[in-house]
Write an enzyme that holds these catalytic residues in place. Structure first.
Site, PDB file in Angstrom:
ATOM      1  N   CYS A  41      29.481  39.584  37.995  1.00  0.00           N
ATOM      2  CA  CYS A  41      28.238  39.879  38.705  1.00  0.00           C
ATOM      3  C   CYS A  41      27.117  39.005  38.156  1.00  0.00           C
ATOM      4  CB  CYS A  41      27.900  41.364  38.551  1.00  0.00           C
ATOM      5  SG  CYS A  41      26.273  41.803  39.209  1.00  0.00           S
ATOM      6  N   ASP A  81      34.285  40.943  38.564  1.00  0.00           N
ATOM      7  CA  ASP A  81      34.617  41.088  39.980  1.00  0.00           C
ATOM      8  C   ASP A  81      35.990  40.458  40.184  1.00  0.00           C
ATOM      9  OD1 ASP A  81      32.169  42.283  40.772  1.00  0.00           O
ATOM     10  OD2 ASP A  81      31.204  40.320  40.820  1.00  0.00           O
TER      11      ASP A  81
END
Length: 285
Positions: A192, A199
């Protein structure tokens, strides 16, 4: 919302938040796409088509008698919109439906479509729409799980030592005749932009052109492992790096990321008109 406050550091991401359970569209926090597009050489018109396909797994509201209702929501945001929506603000917005009464699912659908469209098209001289589809519990059992089709790059036994984007790893063999092939990987990981949280994603690359070196392509995808950027921005960076360095005649890049906060975001970018893929989740989602 002024540009001063349209930056990730001003969003609710990574900060303690009060969870509002009364409908409030002002919770949506749009972020401009242009800032990151300039980084990859796109200050003006974009050379691709596509959309961001969202799935909201945590959507609930009250009917007129106060009984909770639940649904899944599929949201399609065109890549031409000047903004994306910061994902935590999207979660907070969805939570604001929790204790609000609506006449029926059609009213919820209309609110979602209007609010999301206003946020992502904000400031555009020619605002458009977004796609929203609600799935009732009666349809949940028909939600399929399917992995990407194509040739897996993950089968290759390669050494990986670079963990920030390394486009110099990309190359095409111009001495070979053009091919059309679909290559996939489950090894995409980025972080992120604001919180640094991981992620996890899978990516599908469909191209026509001189053969792309598969080992280099896999090493390139792995090189995103320590990179901080939102999903949409990572996919556009991957697309532009392949497009400029390998020079295919056609290119499609589609990534599906695992959900966080009850949301998954799945960007799709393509060089040529074609139908959007069905928003079908993968096993890790």
């Amino acid at each position: 919302m002024s540009d001063t406050f349209s930056h990730p550091e001003h969003s609710p991401l990574g900060k303690p938040s009060a969870y509002v359970d009364r409908y409030d569209p002002a919770l949506l926090f749009p972020l401009p796409r242009l800032t990151k597009r300039i980084e990859i050489g796109l200050p003006g018109a974009i050379p691709f088509l596509g959309a961001d396909l969202w799935t909201a797994f945590e959507l609930s509201w009250l009917n007129p008698r106060g009984k909770p209702q639940v649904a899944l929501a599929h949201v399609t945001v065109p890549c031409e919109t000047p903004h994306i929506i910061e994902s935590k603000s999207f979660k907070l917005y969805l939570n604001s439906f929790n204790n609000s009464r609506f006449a029926d699912a059609a009213e919820v659908l209309a609110r979602l479509r209007a609010d999301i469209a206003e946020a992502v098209w904000r400031g555009s001289p020619t605002p458009g729409s977004v796609g929203v589809k609600l799935l009732s519990p009666e349809a949940f059992d028909r939600e399929a799980v399917h992995e990407f089709d194509g040739l897996s790059l993950d089968r290759l036994d390669v050494e990986c030592s670079r963990y920030t984007p390394a486009p110099d790893l990309l190359r095409a063999d111009t001495a070979q005749l053009p091919v059309s092939e679909v290559l996939t990987s489950n090894l995409l990981k980025s972080n992120c932009l604001v919180t640094g949280q991981p992620d996890w994603g899978s990516v599908r690359i469909d191209y026509s052109g001189h053969p792309i070196d598969q080992e280099g392509l896999l090493q390139y995808l792995v090189s995103f492992r320590n990179h901080n950027e939102f999903h949409e921005q990572c996919v556009e960076r991957i697309y532009m790096d392949i497009w400029t360095r390998c020079k295919p005649t056609k290119l499609t890049v589609y990534a599906r990321y695992t959900r966080r906060g009850g949301l998954d975001i799945n960007p799709f970018r393509t060089s040529h008109p074609q139908p959007l893929p069905a928003n079908v989740r993968m096993a890790r989602q």
